[in-house]
Design a protein around this motif. Sequence first.
Motif, short mmCIF file in Angstrom:
data_model
loop_
_atom_site.label_atom_id
_atom_site.label_comp_id
_atom_site.label_asym_id
_atom_site.label_seq_id
_atom_site.Cartn_x
_atom_site.Cartn_y
_atom_site.Cartn_z
N LYS A 17 0.85 -1.32 -0.07
CA LYS A 17 0.08 0.02 -0.07
C LYS A 17 0.76 1.30 -0.04
O LYS A 17 0.29 2.43 -0.33
CB LYS A 17 -0.90 0.01 1.46
N ALA A 18 1.99 1.37 0.26
CA ALA A 18 3.08 2.20 0.51
C ALA A 18 4.26 2.34 -0.35
O ALA A 18 4.34 1.21 -0.89
CB ALA A 18 3.09 2.60 1.95
N ILE A 19 5.21 3.40 -0.52
CA ILE A 19 6.44 3.02 -0.84
C ILE A 19 7.42 2.46 0.05
O ILE A 19 7.51 2.87 1.18
CB ILE A 19 6.94 4.85 -1.25
N CYS A 20 7.99 1.51 -0.31
CA CYS A 20 8.94 0.81 0.37
C CYS A 20 10.44 1.57 0.39
O CYS A 20 11.16 1.40 -0.96
CB CYS A 20 9.04 -0.59 0.21
N PHE A 21 11.02 2.29 1.23
CA PHE A 21 12.04 2.91 0.94
C PHE A 21 13.43 2.22 1.38
O PHE A 21 14.69 2.48 0.89
CB PHE A 21 12.07 4.16 1.88
N SER A 22 13.19 1.06 2.34
CA SER A 22 14.49 0.53 2.80
C SER A 22 14.25 -0.73 3.35
O SER A 22 13.27 -0.80 3.95
CB SER A 22 15.25 1.41 3.79
N LEU A 23 15.23 -1.59 3.28
CA LEU A 23 14.83 -2.89 3.95
C LEU A 23 16.20 -3.79 4.24
O LEU A 23 17.23 -3.49 3.84
CB LEU A 23 14.09 -4.01 2.91
N THR A 24 16.05 -4.69 5.05
CA THR A 24 17.10 -5.55 5.62
C THR A 24 16.73 -6.95 5.79
O THR A 24 15.62 -7.24 6.15
CB THR A 24 17.97 -4.80 6.84
N LEU A 25 17.65 -7.97 5.58
CA LEU A 25 17.29 -9.44 5.74
C LEU A 25 17.65 -9.84 6.84
O LEU A 25 18.86 -9.75 7.33
CB LEU A 25 17.89 -10.21 4.46
N ARG A 26 16.91 -10.68 7.77
CA ARG A 26 17.41 -11.28 8.86
C ARG A 26 18.12 -12.39 8.48
O ARG A 26 17.71 -13.24 7.53
CB ARG A 26 16.13 -11.74 9.65
N PRO A 27 19.13 -12.80 9.03
CA PRO A 27 20.04 -13.79 8.68
C PRO A 27 19.45 -15.14 8.73
O PRO A 27 18.81 -15.48 9.74
CB PRO A 27 21.24 -13.96 9.82
N ASN A 28 19.94 -15.96 7.67
CA ASN A 28 19.42 -17.21 7.69
C ASN A 28 17.96 -17.41 7.54
O ASN A 28 17.35 -18.43 7.97
CB ASN A 28 20.08 -18.01 8.96
N THR A 29 17.38 -16.51 7.08
CA THR A 29 15.70 -16.39 6.81
C THR A 29 15.49 -16.02 5.51
O THR A 29 16.17 -15.51 5.02
CB THR A 29 14.94 -15.70 8.09
N ALA A 30 14.04 -15.95 5.46
CA ALA A 30 13.35 -15.00 4.08
C ALA A 30 12.72 -14.15 4.74
O ALA A 30 11.80 -13.51 3.85
CB ALA A 30 12.67 -16.29 3.45
N LYS A 31 13.10 -13.58 6.07
CA LYS A 31 12.07 -12.44 6.62
C LYS A 31 13.02 -11.24 6.36
O LYS A 31 14.13 -11.03 6.69
CB LYS A 31 11.94 -12.81 8.24
N VAL A 32 12.36 -10.13 5.66
CA VAL A 32 12.78 -8.98 5.64
C VAL A 32 12.17 -7.99 6.88
O VAL A 32 11.06 -8.04 7.08
CB VAL A 32 12.70 -8.26 4.08
N VAL A 33 12.79 -6.83 7.10
CA VAL A 33 12.24 -5.64 7.80
C VAL A 33 12.48 -4.61 6.91
O VAL A 33 13.50 -4.39 6.35
CB VAL A 33 13.22 -5.45 9.21
N PHE A 34 11.30 -4.00 6.84
CA PHE A 34 11.53 -2.51 5.90
C PHE A 34 10.76 -1.50 6.44
O PHE A 34 9.74 -1.64 7.31
CB PHE A 34 10.83 -3.03 4.60
N GLY A 35 10.84 -0.39 6.05
CA GLY A 35 10.56 0.94 6.32
C GLY A 35 9.90 1.65 5.06
O GLY A 35 10.23 1.29 3.93
N ALA A 36 8.72 2.39 5.36
CA ALA A 36 7.72 2.68 4.35
C ALA A 36 7.24 4.11 4.51
O ALA A 36 7.70 4.90 5.57
CB ALA A 36 6.57 1.67 4.23
N SER A 37 6.60 4.78 3.46
CA SER A 37 6.22 6.09 3.28
C SER A 37 4.75 6.23 4.30
O SER A 37 4.43 7.37 4.52
CB SER A 37 5.68 6.23 2.05
N ASP A 38 4.43 5.21 4.94
CA ASP A 38 3.30 5.34 5.83
C ASP A 38 3.86 5.59 7.17
O ASP A 38 2.90 5.49 8.11
CB ASP A 38 2.14 4.00 5.66
#
Length: 333
Positions: A17-38
């Motif tokens: 729903k929003a613009i995703c500006f940045s993200l990072t990957l948790r080691p040894n997973t397919a999980k990402v943490v990301f920051g957005a325009s909302d």
Amino acid sequence: MPAKPEQFKTVKEHGFKAICFSLTLRPNTAKVVFGASDFKVYEADFAATKFEPKELYGHESYVTGVALAGTKIVSGGYDCKLSWFDSAANKMIKSETAHGKWIRGVHASKDGKTIVSVGDDMVAKLWDAESGKLLHELKGHAEKTPTNFNSMLYAAAFTDDGKTVATGDKVGKIILWDVATGKKTGELEAPVFYTWDPTARLHSIGGIRSLAFSPDGKTLAVGGSGKIGNIDHLEGKARVELFDVATSKRTWEHQSDKFAGLVNHLQFSPDGSWLLGAGGAAEGFYLMLDPVGKKSIRQEKAGMHIHDVTTTPDMSTLYVAGHNKLAICECKG
């Protein structure tokens, strides 16, 4: 499996729903943490049957940088604040005003011990990732452009050993800093990334938007856009320059013959044999370059303006954040 840029392909995309500006990957997973325009920070699992980003916490404006340090998430945004969030305990540790103007990026050293933040107050700051203690303020970028307009500080990158950090600004100046002491160790100039229109708009655009060191720390890649004719649009060709760190000399200039826009992310493969660039304008692109042979390997359309990329350690899998979309790509057979 080693990353093979020749085998690059997009394997999954998810609308957001929003613009995703940045993200990072948790080691040894397919999980990402990301920051957005909302104004929010999310976690999402690309391996889950259903893609359902989970809200973790919020800022008071766009979240433009996220980094991981162990169980801690460090994020920054246009609210000028840095926040430390403990994901294991699911609680905010601290949130403070860290810069006098918008924060443009937050990055962690490879060992996760040091955080660098950069903002439009033209200061880069080094932080102890565990405690959140301010280690050094790195001041050396001019607050004004040569035509006396406010400058901006967009980009930063650590060497793999965490001993040096580079910062890059709007007018194409890159400064190298010693992480231990906070002292300046070198300067590079890349003025082609900056466009100033003295007649039609009295306005400027461009700047250094991404930086990346080669694994041995001897080469610095610089990304952005080439000269722009109409500064109301990101019509300059996607551009990457390589510099020899020891001599501060430019060793290669690559300007895309296919895509326009800003190179917002750069990353060398673990063996230094190829370089990933990603970014966009109205649409996005991927550039796969050979920094040794100084040639293009592949150029691919992305289908979204890319703001950031995070990868597995071998770069065989890419997680991509952009305008209203997240994607996963593979560089393997």
